[in-house]
Write a protein that holds these residues in place. Sequence first.
Motif, PDB file in Angstrom:
ATOM      1  N   GLN A 110     -12.760 -25.275 -15.427  1.00 35.87           N
ATOM      2  CA  GLN A 110     -12.039 -25.561 -16.783  1.00 35.87           C
ATOM      3  C   GLN A 110     -11.967 -27.383 -16.973  1.00 35.87           C
ATOM      4  N   PHE A 111     -11.784 -27.940 -15.353  1.00 34.68           N
ATOM      5  CA  PHE A 111     -11.080 -29.183 -15.512  1.00 34.68           C
ATOM      6  C   PHE A 111     -12.566 -30.063 -15.427  1.00 34.68           C
TER       7      PHE A 111
ATOM      8  N   ASN B  85      -5.631 -35.847 -16.625  1.00 33.27           N
ATOM      9  CA  ASN B  85      -6.329 -34.501 -16.207  1.00 33.27           C
ATOM     10  C   ASN B  85      -5.206 -33.908 -15.524  1.00 33.27           C
ATOM     11  N   CYS B  86      -3.806 -34.707 -15.652  1.00 33.68           N
ATOM     12  CA  CYS B  86      -2.506 -33.573 -15.042  1.00 33.68           C
ATOM     13  C   CYS B  86      -1.978 -32.741 -14.975  1.00 33.68           C
ATOM     14  N   SER B  87      -2.223 -32.334 -14.112  1.00 34.63           N
ATOM     15  CA  SER B  87      -1.523 -30.504 -13.860  1.00 34.63           C
ATOM     16  C   SER B  87      -0.478 -30.258 -13.201  1.00 34.63           C
TER      17      SER B  87
ATOM     18  N   GLU C 138     -11.078 -21.635 -13.093  1.00 37.35           N
ATOM     19  CA  GLU C 138     -10.342 -23.048 -12.545  1.00 37.35           C
ATOM     20  C   GLU C 138     -11.125 -24.309 -12.710  1.00 37.35           C
TER      21      GLU C 138
ATOM     22  N   SER D 261      -4.869 -34.477 -10.835  1.00 37.36           N
ATOM     23  CA  SER D 261      -4.822 -35.755 -11.561  1.00 37.36           C
ATOM     24  C   SER D 261      -6.072 -36.554 -11.528  1.00 37.36           C
TER      25      SER D 261
ATOM     26  N   TRP E 116       0.410 -31.006  -7.187  1.00 35.98           N
ATOM     27  CA  TRP E 116       0.093 -31.982  -8.950  1.00 35.98           C
ATOM     28  C   TRP E 116      -0.923 -32.357  -8.807  1.00 35.98           C
TER      29      TRP E 116
END
Length: 222
Positions: free
Chosen positions: A180-181, A56-58, A177, A67, A65
């Motif tokens: 989404q994760f 889940n890195c973004s 947002e 993750s 960042w």
Amino acid sequence: MSGDNDGPRARAPAASTSSSPGAYREHGGGRVGDVAGPRAPPFFRPDTKLLVPPLNCSMVASGVWRSGHPLPLNFAFLDKLALRTIIYVGDKNMQAAYLGWAQERGIRVHHIRMESCKLPFVENDPGAVTAALEVLADGRNLPVLVHSDKGKHRVGVLVGAMRKILQNWSLASVFDEYSQFAAGKEDGDIEFIEIFQARIVYDPAHAPRWLRAGAGCVARPE
């Protein structure tokens, strides 16, 4: 006699050499030469190190960042980020290999202990989230990686608080947002982000470019 002298015979094509265009070169096994079969794709690089980002890195913002918890196979990717700081929001002890990797590179590690929200028994910790926001509000800590174990709920709460307090995002955008994760909205996390309040005092000389002053984020008087 007809057919005996019809002209020069066609020559067989010359055998390819290892320097021919499109030749496949095998390195590391003691052979360099052509190999029968399909040609290797043009991007093939036997000596290239594979870069694997954490779960889940973004990118959240410039220099920030998010993750899940990095594993040793992710270290080569993280090296490319030139991190100065790591913020781990979680209740587990950090792995020795991970801490050793960070120490070798001079990366500051903030372990902010925070359990995953499980209402009505465990709630998100506003003090832990505020402590993390104070680190994020100082541009001297960037580039920074913020992570939990899976990169979903706890880091989602922290990023949501960052959007609300440090960037003045609308709650609708923050919740979108988060979902989404998180693979669906967790009521406890959504409620926490909505009512969460903090007062972060930042130094204008070292503020990140993405920071926006507001009711919960004020500049330190000179």
